[in-house]
Design a protein around this motif. Structure first.
Motif, PDB file in Angstrom:
ATOM      1  N   SER A 228      -1.484   3.894  -3.505  1.00  0.00           N
ATOM      2  CA  SER A 228      -0.176   3.831  -3.684  1.00  0.00           C
ATOM      3  C   SER A 228       0.019   3.951  -5.373  1.00  0.00           C
ATOM      4  CB  SER A 228       0.416   2.677  -3.077  1.00  0.00           C
ATOM      5  OG  SER A 228       0.752   2.794  -1.825  1.00  0.00           O
TER       6      SER A 228
ATOM      7  N   LYS B 111      10.052  -8.050   4.186  1.00  0.00           N
ATOM      8  CA  LYS B 111       9.118  -8.512   4.967  1.00  0.00           C
ATOM      9  C   LYS B 111       8.485  -9.607   4.727  1.00  0.00           C
ATOM     10  CE  LYS B 111       5.907  -5.405   2.974  1.00  0.00           C
ATOM     11  NZ  LYS B 111       6.316  -4.014   2.244  1.00  0.00           N
TER      12      LYS B 111
ATOM     13  N   ALA C  88       5.303 -11.662   3.506  1.00  0.00           N
ATOM     14  CA  ALA C  88       4.379 -11.136   2.829  1.00  0.00           C
ATOM     15  C   ALA C  88       3.135 -12.374   2.996  1.00  0.00           C
ATOM     16  CB  ALA C  88       4.512 -10.907   1.293  1.00  0.00           C
ATOM     17  N   SER C  89       2.195 -12.267   3.806  1.00  0.00           N
ATOM     18  CA  SER C  89       1.346 -13.284   4.046  1.00  0.00           C
ATOM     19  C   SER C  89       0.325 -13.727   2.963  1.00  0.00           C
ATOM     20  CB  SER C  89       0.374 -12.678   5.094  1.00  0.00           C
ATOM     21  OG  SER C  89      -0.560 -11.747   4.943  1.00  0.00           O
ATOM     22  N   GLN C  90       0.000 -12.853   1.828  1.00  0.00           N
ATOM     23  CA  GLN C  90      -0.957 -13.065   0.981  1.00  0.00           C
ATOM     24  C   GLN C  90      -0.175 -13.562  -0.263  1.00  0.00           C
ATOM     25  OE1 GLN C  90      -4.295 -10.226   0.420  1.00  0.00           O
ATOM     26  NE2 GLN C  90      -3.451  -9.189   2.278  1.00  0.00           N
TER      27      GLN C  90
ATOM     28  N   LYS D 139       7.002   0.345  -5.177  1.00  0.00           N
ATOM     29  CA  LYS D 139       5.621   1.099  -5.246  1.00  0.00           C
ATOM     30  C   LYS D 139       5.703   1.464  -3.874  1.00  0.00           C
ATOM     31  CE  LYS D 139       2.572  -2.461  -3.048  1.00  0.00           C
ATOM     32  NZ  LYS D 139       3.241  -1.957  -1.858  1.00  0.00           N
ATOM     33  N   GLY D 140       4.818   2.666  -3.423  1.00  0.00           N
ATOM     34  CA  GLY D 140       4.699   3.139  -2.335  1.00  0.00           C
ATOM     35  C   GLY D 140       3.382   4.163  -2.336  1.00  0.00           C
ATOM     36  N   LEU D 141       3.208   4.690  -0.952  1.00  0.00           N
ATOM     37  CA  LEU D 141       2.105   5.580  -0.835  1.00  0.00           C
ATOM     38  C   LEU D 141       2.099   6.946  -1.639  1.00  0.00           C
ATOM     39  CD1 LEU D 141       1.580   5.267   2.973  1.00  0.00           C
ATOM     40  CD2 LEU D 141       0.203   4.295   1.214  1.00  0.00           C
TER      41      LEU D 141
ATOM     42  N   ILE E 163      -4.351  -1.882  -9.572  1.00  0.00           N
ATOM     43  CA  ILE E 163      -4.941  -3.199  -8.801  1.00  0.00           C
ATOM     44  C   ILE E 163      -5.459  -2.820  -7.374  1.00  0.00           C
ATOM     45  CG2 ILE E 163      -3.082  -4.486 -10.035  1.00  0.00           C
ATOM     46  CD1 ILE E 163      -1.507  -4.690  -7.310  1.00  0.00           C
TER      47      ILE E 163
ATOM     48  N   TYR F   2      -6.464  -4.293  -3.491  1.00  0.00           N
ATOM     49  CA  TYR F   2      -6.813  -5.597  -2.686  1.00  0.00           C
ATOM     50  C   TYR F   2      -6.877  -5.029  -1.043  1.00  0.00           C
ATOM     51  CZ  TYR F   2      -1.598  -4.185  -2.060  1.00  0.00           C
ATOM     52  OH  TYR F   2      -0.326  -3.643  -1.785  1.00  0.00           O
TER      53      TYR F   2
ATOM     54  N   TYR G 165      -5.945  -5.957   2.869  1.00  0.00           N
ATOM     55  CA  TYR G 165      -5.079  -6.517   3.677  1.00  0.00           C
ATOM     56  C   TYR G 165      -5.194  -6.214   5.250  1.00  0.00           C
ATOM     57  CZ  TYR G 165      -1.914  -2.642   4.341  1.00  0.00           C
ATOM     58  OH  TYR G 165      -1.021  -1.246   4.762  1.00  0.00           O
TER      59      TYR G 165
ATOM     60  N   LYS H   7      -6.878  -1.136  -0.407  1.00  0.00           N
ATOM     61  CA  LYS H   7      -5.657  -0.511  -1.059  1.00  0.00           C
ATOM     62  C   LYS H   7      -5.832  -0.621  -2.643  1.00  0.00           C
ATOM     63  CE  LYS H   7      -0.486  -0.100  -0.589  1.00  0.00           C
ATOM     64  NZ  LYS H   7       0.164  -0.161   0.557  1.00  0.00           N
TER      65      LYS H   7
ATOM     66  N   TYR I 108       2.347 -11.527  -6.402  1.00  0.00           N
ATOM     67  CA  TYR I 108       0.896 -11.094  -6.368  1.00  0.00           C
ATOM     68  C   TYR I 108       0.352 -11.294  -7.654  1.00  0.00           C
ATOM     69  CZ  TYR I 108       2.624  -9.474  -1.981  1.00  0.00           C
ATOM     70  OH  TYR I 108       3.258  -9.316  -0.679  1.00  0.00           O
TER      71      TYR I 108
ATOM     72  N   GLU J 225      -0.217  -7.868  -9.658  1.00  0.00           N
ATOM     73  CA  GLU J 225       0.973  -7.421 -10.339  1.00  0.00           C
ATOM     74  C   GLU J 225       1.254  -8.271 -11.521  1.00  0.00           C
ATOM     75  OE1 GLU J 225       4.247  -6.837  -7.367  1.00  0.00           O
ATOM     76  OE2 GLU J 225       3.029  -5.334  -6.175  1.00  0.00           O
TER      77      GLU J 225
HETATM   78  P1  ATP Z   1       3.652   0.661   0.171  1.00  0.00           P
HETATM   79  O1  ATP Z   1       4.652  -0.146  -0.709  1.00  0.00           O
HETATM   80  O2  ATP Z   1       2.256   0.987  -0.616  1.00  0.00           O
HETATM   81  O3  ATP Z   1       4.073   1.944   0.849  1.00  0.00           O
HETATM   82  P2  ATP Z   1       3.345  -1.318   2.370  1.00  0.00           P
HETATM   83  O4  ATP Z   1       4.446  -1.693   1.988  1.00  0.00           O
HETATM   84  O5  ATP Z   1       3.163  -0.752   3.563  1.00  0.00           O
HETATM   85  O6  ATP Z   1       3.004  -0.156   1.235  1.00  0.00           O
HETATM   86  P3  ATP Z   1       2.160  -3.342   1.127  1.00  0.00           P
HETATM   87  O7  ATP Z   1       3.229  -3.567   0.200  1.00  0.00           O
HETATM   88  O8  ATP Z   1       0.670  -2.997   0.298  1.00  0.00           O
HETATM   89  O9  ATP Z   1       2.176  -2.317   2.166  1.00  0.00           O
HETATM   90  O10 ATP Z   1       1.692  -4.645   1.801  1.00  0.00           O
HETATM   91  C1  ATP Z   1       0.780  -4.946   3.009  1.00  0.00           C
HETATM   92  C2  ATP Z   1       0.283  -6.169   2.772  1.00  0.00           C
HETATM   93  O11 ATP Z   1      -0.323  -6.418   1.532  1.00  0.00           O
HETATM   94  C3  ATP Z   1       1.324  -7.178   3.068  1.00  0.00           C
HETATM   95  O12 ATP Z   1       0.783  -8.161   3.758  1.00  0.00           O
HETATM   96  C4  ATP Z   1       1.518  -7.576   1.635  1.00  0.00           C
HETATM   97  O13 ATP Z   1       1.964  -9.031   1.735  1.00  0.00           O
HETATM   98  C5  ATP Z   1       0.166  -7.669   1.292  1.00  0.00           C
HETATM   99  N1  ATP Z   1       0.401  -7.137  -0.578  1.00  0.00           N
HETATM  100  C6  ATP Z   1       1.341  -6.377  -1.095  1.00  0.00           C
HETATM  101  N2  ATP Z   1       0.953  -6.047  -2.278  1.00  0.00           N
HETATM  102  C7  ATP Z   1      -0.034  -6.994  -2.620  1.00  0.00           C
HETATM  103  C8  ATP Z   1      -0.741  -7.325  -3.751  1.00  0.00           C
HETATM  104  N3  ATP Z   1      -0.513  -6.961  -4.907  1.00  0.00           N
HETATM  105  N4  ATP Z   1      -1.892  -8.132  -3.604  1.00  0.00           N
HETATM  106  C9  ATP Z   1      -2.197  -8.614  -2.395  1.00  0.00           C
HETATM  107  N5  ATP Z   1      -1.395  -8.532  -1.287  1.00  0.00           N
HETATM  108  C10 ATP Z   1      -0.297  -7.560  -1.409  1.00  0.00           C
END
Ligand code: ATP
Length: 161
Positions: free
Chosen positions: A6, A28, A30-32, A49-51, A83, A85, A87, A99, A141, A144
């Motif tokens: 991403s 959503k 966010a568990s972590q 951010k995004g893919l 960065i 991580y 998940y 990721k 996070y 970030e």
């Molecule tokens: P994207 O925004 O890249 O399209 P997404 O929304 O599908 O992706 P993430 O935002 O990566 O996915 O979230 C997937 C999981 O990772 C969630 O449980 C989120 O809490 C966790 N997460 C997101 N950002 C971070 C981070 N910087 N460090 C650790 N965990 C993270």
């Protein structure tokens, strides 16, 4: 392990003489994430951010995702860093995902923060300007938070002179 790439942006803008960055409050759970207490509510802030799409340069992804998730148009300054991580997908077969997210420092150009498409509300509760000085303590996070520290250093040494 599945890999996801991403890209995202730290958009800087001076408002009333103070530098601010564009942050989002994701919809959503966010568990972590480290929830940050603010008054009686739990505040969870993240960077847009995004893919990275096929054939897209990460810098372009950052600009596109900033536009989609915050409503603002921004132009690139430079790369801040990556960065990493892991998940666990909450859906399907609950796979572990490794990721990498590349972050870019961007400069605000135009647009109204939080002026986003209704479909984007599935992902973003709201987008808002946050003073750069306060952003590190408000982001959920640690990766970030490190990226925003780099943005602070860049602003101090290159944009404030
Ligand atoms: P994207 O925004 O890249 O399209 P997404 O929304 O599908 O992706 P993430 O935002 O990566 O996915 O979230 C997937 C999981 O990772 C969630 O449980 C989120 O809490 C966790 N997460 C997101 N950002 C971070 C981070 N910087 N460090 C650790 N965990 C993270």
């Amino acid at each position: 392990m599945i890999r996801e790439i991403s890209a995202g942006g730290v958009v800087v803008r001076q408002l009333d003489g103070a530098w601010n960055i564009a942050a989002i409050e994701p919809q959503k759970e966010a568990s972590q994430a480290r929830p940050v207490r603010k008054t009686s509510q739990t505040l969870l802030l993240a960077l847009p951010k995004g893919l990275v799409d096929q054939g897209e340069k990460p810098e372009q992804t950052a600009i596109r995702e900033v536009q989609e998730e915050t409503g603002i148009t921004a132009t690139p300054i430079n790369k801040l860093g990556d960065i990493k991580y892991v998940y666990v997908r909450s859906w399907g077969d609950k796979q572990r995902v490794f990721k990498v997210v590349s972050f870019y420092l961007l400069r605000y150009q135009s647009g109204e923060i939080d002026d986003i498409d209704s479909e984007m509300r599935i992902e973003v509760k709201r987008a808002l300007w946050v003073p750069l000085e306060e952003a590190v303590s408000k982001l959920a996070y640690s990766g970030e938070r490190d990226i925003v520290r780099r943005a602070q250093e860049y602003v101090k040494s290159h944009l404030e002179a």
